[in-house]
Design a protein around this motif. Structure first.
Motif: not given
Ligand code: PLP
Length: 464
Positions: A66, A126-127, A130, A159, A161, A233, A266, A268-269, A295
Motif C-alpha cells: 500500500w 507507520g508503526s 503510531n 492494523y 503496525g 483509520e 491513522d 498511513v495508507v 508510506k
Molecule cells: C493503517 C496502517 N497503520 C500503520 C501501519 C504500519 O506501518 P509500517 O509497516 O510502516 O510500520 C500500516 C502498515 O501497513 C497500516 O496499514
C-alpha cells in the motif's frame, strides 16, 4: 534469463533461492512453508510493473504494501534523493539542531493538513509513528494532570503496525498470538464493517447505533477518566478495506468529544490522495487531534513517517518542558534529511501532476471496471472503495450474505490465481484488496480488472 534457466539456477546450493531460505526471515509468511517453496524474488520495477528474477512481469495492484503511490522509477524522487545525499546525507533534529529539508517538509505538512494542525513529529515507519502518537497521548494527559488516562481503544481487525504499542492497538490475532500482546489497557471494539457484521434485517443506521451504544457502555464501564485516546483509520485498509458508515464516525467523534478522549487518525495508507482527497480525514469527515502519515509520504522511496499534532496537544507538550528538562522522545533517523527531501518532492508531484484529482476520477474506472467484470459473479458479495483503494468481498452466497468456510482459502486462492495472470493483489481473508499506484493509467486499470476477473473465474470454476 529464461524461466527454465532460473529454475535450474534456483536448485543450486548457492542460488538466490537457497540463500534466501538459508538467511532471511519473512513476515506474514508461514516460515515452514517458506523453507519448502522459497521466495518470489522481485528484481526490478518500472511504473506500475515489477519483474521477477525469471523475467515475469506483474501489474503491482497493491503498490507493494500500500505504499509506492507514484510507481517505480520516478525520476524526480531519485533526483531529490541524490541531491540531498550529496548536500547533507544525514543530520538529526535533537538538542536544538535542525535542517532545511525537515523544516520545509514540516511547514508543507502543516499547510496541507486537512484540519488545523500545529507541529510535526517525524519517525521512520507507520508503526513507530503510531507508537509515538500513543506516547504523545500519555504525555498530553500527564501535562493535563490526568495521569490515570492510560487506556486506548481501537477497532478489531484494524492494523496500526507492529511495534509493541502499535501491535497492541492493532486488532488482529497474528500480531498478538504467541507474542503476549496486546498490552493491558489496549481495548478493541467491533469493526465497523456493515456488510460482514450487520445483523439480518438490520439497517446501516441501526448497525451504527448498535456499535456506538456498545462503545458508550465500554467507555462508561472502563471510566472515561482512564481512557487516553481512540485510534482509527478513516478507511480501514489491512482490516479488509472497510469503509465505516458516516453515521458511525460522526457518532464516534461525538462520544469522544463528550468524554474528552483524544482522536488519532491513522492515515498511513489513506493520506496523500489514496481516497481521492489529499487526506482520508477529509473523505470521512474526521476532526482528529493527531494524524499519522507514512508510506505515500515518500511514495515508499525512503522510510519516513510523521505525526501531525494539533495545537491543543502541542501546547501541553510545551507545558511539560516547564517541569522537565527535555522532551524525551528521540530516534536517530527521525526526520532524516534524505527522507524529508524525498517526501517534499513527492508532495510536489502529488500537487503538480494533479494526482489527488486523478485518483478521484479513476475511482469510477476501478469500481466501474470491477462491477462490470466481476459484479455478477456468484462468489462476489460486495465491491467497495474510495479513490484508488478498493476491496472485493468474496462470499459463498451473495443473496443471503453467506460467507465461505475459511478453510477453503477462497481469498488466497484468488490472489494466487491473479499472480499466475500477472497481477499482484492481496487477500485479507476473503476480501481482495486493490491499491495500485496512483500514477496508474486508465489502460493499466482495465488490465488490472481484466486479470482479476480471470482469477475470480478460475476459482469460481474450481469451486463449482
Ligand atoms: C493503517 C496502517 N497503520 C500503520 C501501519 C504500519 O506501518 P509500517 O509497516 O510502516 O510500520 C500500516 C502498515 O501497513 C497500516 O496499514
Amino acid at each position: 534469463m529464461h524461466i527454465e534457466d532460473t529454475e535450474e539456477a534456483n536448485s543450486r546450493p548457492n542460488s538466490i533461492d537457497a540463500r534466501d531460505k538459508a538467511y532471511v526471515v519473512h513476515g506474514l509468511t508461514n516460515l515452514r512453508d517458506h523453507l519448502e517453496r522459497g521466495p518470489l524474488v522481485i528484481e526490478s520495477g518500472q511504473g506500475v510493473w515489477v519483474r521477477d528474477q525469471a523475467g515475469r512481469d506483474y501489474l503491482e495492484g497493491m503498490s507493494g504494501l500500500w505504499c509506492i503511490s507514484l510507481g517505480y522509477g520516478e525520476k524526480r524522487l531519485i533526483e531529490a534523493c541524490r541531491r540531498q545525499m550529496e548536500t547533507l546525507a544525514y543530520y538529526h533534529l535533537t538538542n536544538h539542531r535542525s535542517h532545511v529539508p525537515g523544516i520545509d517538509l514540516a511547514e508543507k505538512l502543516i499547510e496541507i493538513a486537512p484540519v488545523p494542525m500545529s507541529h510535526v513529529w517525524f519517525a521512520n515507519s507507520g508503526s513507530e509513528a503510531n507508537d509515538c502518537a500513543a506516547r504523545l497521548c500519555w504525555y498530553y494527559w500527564n501535562a493535563k494532570e490526568q495521569p490515570a488516562r492510560r487506556k486506548f481503544i481501537a477497532h478489531r481487525r484494524a492494523y496500526h503496525g507492529n511495534t509493541i504499542a502499535s501491535a497492541s492497538l492493532s486488532g488482529v490475532g497474528y500480531a498478538h498470538e504467541q507474542f503476549g500482546l496486546p498490552l493491558p489497557g489496549f481495548l478493541h471494539v467491533e469493526c465497523p464493517d456493515f456488510y460482514a457484521a450487520g445483523l439480518p434485517g438490520e439497517s446501516e443506521e441501526e448497525f451504527s447505533d448498535r456499535l456506538l451504544e456498545t462503545l458508550e457502555r465500554l467507555i462508561e464501564s472502563e471510566g472515561a477518566d482512564s481512557i487516553a485516546g481512540f485510534f482509527t483509520e478513516p478507511i480501514m485498509a489491512a482490516g479488509g478495506v472497510v469503509i465505516p458508515p458516516r453515521r458511525y464516525l460522526d457518532g464516534l467523534q461525538r462520544l469522544l468529544r463528550e468524554h474528552d478522549i483524544l482522536l488519532v487518525a491513522d492515515e498511513v495508507v489513506t493520506a496523500f490522495g489514496r481516497t481521492g482527497e489529499m487526506f482520508g480525514t477529509t473523505t470521512m469527515g474526521l476532526v482528529p487531534d493527531m494524524i499519522v502519515c507514512a508510506k505515500g509520504i515518500t511514495s515508499a522511496y525512503f522510510p519516513l513517517s510523521a505525526v501531525l499534532i494539533n495545537d491543543r496537544v502541542f501546547q501541553a507538550m510545551v507545558q511539560q518542558s516547564e517541569r522537565l528538562p527535555l522532551f524525551g522522545l528521540t530516534m536517530t533517523y527521525s526526520g532524516h534529511p534524505v527522507g524529508a527531501a524525498i517526501a517534499r518532492e513527492a508532495i510536489r508531484i502529488y500537487e503538480d501532476d494533479g494526482i489527488v484529482q486523478r485518483a478521484r476520477r479513476m475511482e469510477h474506472v476501478l469500481l466501474g471496471g470491477l462491477t462490470e467484470r466481476i459484479g455478477a459473479s456468484p462468489i462476489v458479495g460486495q465491491i467497495r472503495g474510495r479513490g484508488l483503494l478498493a476491496g472485493v468481498q468474496l462470499v459463498a452466497d451473495p443473496l443471503n450474505r453467506r460467507f465461505f468456510d475459511p478453510a477453503l482459502r477462497v481469498g488466497p486462492r484468488v490472489a494466487e490465481a491473479a499472480e499466475k495472470h500477472g497481477l499482484f493483489v492481496r487477500a485479507i481473508g476473503d476480501v481482495i484488496a486493490i491499491c495500485p499506484p496512483l500514477s496508474i493509467t486508465e489502460d493499466e486499470l482495465h488490465m488490472l480488472t481484466d486479470r482479476l476477473a480471470r482469477a475470480v473465474a478460475d476459482v469460481e470454476a474450481e469451486l463449482r
